[in-house]
Scaffold this motif. Structure first.
Motif, short mmCIF file in Angstrom:
data_model
loop_
_atom_site.label_atom_id
_atom_site.label_comp_id
_atom_site.label_asym_id
_atom_site.label_seq_id
_atom_site.Cartn_x
_atom_site.Cartn_y
_atom_site.Cartn_z
N SER A 233 0.83 -1.21 0.00
CA SER A 233 0.00 0.00 0.00
C SER A 233 0.87 1.26 0.00
N PHE A 237 -2.80 5.69 0.92
CA PHE A 237 -3.77 4.68 1.34
C PHE A 237 -3.62 4.39 2.83
N ASN A 255 -7.00 8.06 -4.90
CA ASN A 255 -5.59 7.75 -5.08
C ASN A 255 -4.81 8.78 -5.88
N TYR A 275 -5.84 8.36 -12.09
CA TYR A 275 -5.56 7.32 -11.10
C TYR A 275 -6.78 6.46 -10.78
N ALA A 276 -7.96 6.98 -11.03
CA ALA A 276 -9.15 6.16 -10.83
C ALA A 276 -9.20 5.01 -11.83
N THR A 281 -3.73 -0.59 -7.64
CA THR A 281 -3.80 0.36 -6.52
C THR A 281 -2.66 0.14 -5.54
N HIS A 282 -2.40 -1.10 -5.22
CA HIS A 282 -1.38 -1.42 -4.22
C HIS A 282 -0.11 -1.89 -4.93
N HIS A 327 2.74 9.45 -2.97
CA HIS A 327 2.50 8.26 -3.78
C HIS A 327 3.48 7.13 -3.45
#
Length: 373
Positions: A233, A237, A255, A275-276, A281-282, A327
């Motif tokens: 992560s 996050f 994010n 980023y959506a 994501t991780h 980030h």
């Protein structure tokens, strides 16, 4: 023909007039000779079965329908013959074209095969990255992300460097961090094109371009595979995630992280949209944002725009932007740079697919320019 004969025989049986019957009989006798030469048992049986149930009114209609069918069959046969002749001619022309081609096609001083090989890791990366969710479903691999990077950084550095760097924010700093992040998406494929264009300053060879494409795709492939096997992560996050009593995730921030300030300034959800739609994501460790500029730096950097100094500034700028925007952790950036360094050393000291050319430069120069891109 056969159909006409059968219709004639059937029709004459229904006519009361003796003269007419003789007329049709004479026509039938004349046609029987031709029928004998082209007899077809299956056609005869089929036509006879149709005529057995026919009426005087339906016979002319059946004759017209069969004539139309025969005309269409002749047209379709002619069309097929034309198409087969055209295809045969095109095949012959294509075969002659390939037989005139040289056994090896060159792109500058390297065979086309080497160029295609250099793109294999990049193709793997794009396929794996774009269909990341599909691979998760296929392999039933949806692991909980690893959230212990902050504890590791505390143990190593005694603080969280990204929080130190982002303690002071300003719109100018926000835009300074946003620009290299936007350009990052073009680096894996844009930099090899840059090396190809400036190959005269790189020894008049496209080997640096092939090396950049190969190593860029390789570092991206290894990184995204690691993200898949061991998801980690990012700071935004871990700092915004809210968990329920059972440990389930209740909510987390968007994010785009620190770049939400850019979206607020310009009034558009630019980074939120980018980023959506990101499949991963991780994927905090290792950082590809740092790995790509590091590959460029090790590869010879921006030879036409400042050389290694510009390349080093590029690495430092993107590393700062990754920390400033929350980030990545500092350990992510170090991991990305180390991965690039290790792959570059393996390429130079152990093995690379471009070390041996099928022909040297002199033989390549003797070839016709028609076969060299």
């Amino acid at each position: 023909d056969l159909t006409t004969l059968l219709y004639t025989i059937k029709f004459e049986e229904m006519l009361p007039c003796h003269d007419s019957r003789n007329h049709f009989v004479r026509r039938a006798d004349a046609s029987r000779v031709d029928v004998t030469r082209k007899s077809d048992a299956s056609k005869l049986a089929s036509a006879s079965s149709k005529l057995a149930s026919a009426t005087p009114d339906s016979i002319p209609k059946m004759m017209n329908r069969d004539k139309i069918r025969e005309s269409w069959d002749r047209f379709a046969t002619s069309l097929r013959d034309v198409a087969e002749a055209e295809w045969s001619q095109r095949k012959s022309e294509l075969y002659n074209y390939f037989t005139r081609m040289p056994p090896t096609i060159y792109v500058a001083d390297y065979p086309l095969k080497s160029v295609l090989i250099s793109a294999i890791p990049a193709i793997y990366f794009m396929t794996f990255f774009q269909f990341y969710s599909f691979w998760q479903l296929l392999f039933h691999h949806e692991r909980a992300p690893f959230t212990h990077l902050p504890a590791i950084e505390q143990a190593l550095f005694g603080c969280l460097p990204h929080q130190v760097v982002s303690r002071w924010t300003h719109p100018i700093l926000d835009f300074a961090a946003a620009f290299p992040y936007l350009a990052h998406f073009m680096l894996p494929f844009g930099y090899p094109v840059y090396c190809f264009y400036h190959r005269a300053k790189l020894g008049n060879t496209i080997e640096p371009a092939l090396r950049a494409l190969w190593l860029g795709g390789l570092v991206a492939s290894l990184a995204v595979t690691f993200h898949f096997l061991f998801p980690t992560s990012p700071p935004w996050f871990n700092e915004s995630a809210v968990y329920g009593p059972g440990g389930q995730l209740v909510s987390a921030a968007f994010n785009e992280a620190g770049f939400q300030r850019i979206d607020a300034i310009i009034g558009l959800p630019l980074f939120r949209e980018i980023y959506a739609n990101a499949p991963v994501t991780h994927g905090s460790f290792p950082s590809l944002h740092a790995a790509f500029p590091a590959i460029i730096f090790f590869n010879g950097s921006w030879v036409a725009h400042g050389g290694w100094k510009f390349g080093l500034c590029h690495v430092l700028l993107i590393s700062w932007a990754a920390l400033y925007s929350h980030h990545h952790y500092l350990i992510d950036i170090i991991g990305g740079i180390l991965l690039s360094f290790i792959l570059f050393q393996l390429y130079n000291r152990v093995w690379n697919p471009f070390s041996k050319r099928s022909k040297n430069l002199s033989s390549a120069g003797n070839m016709s320019s028609d076969h060299v891109v």
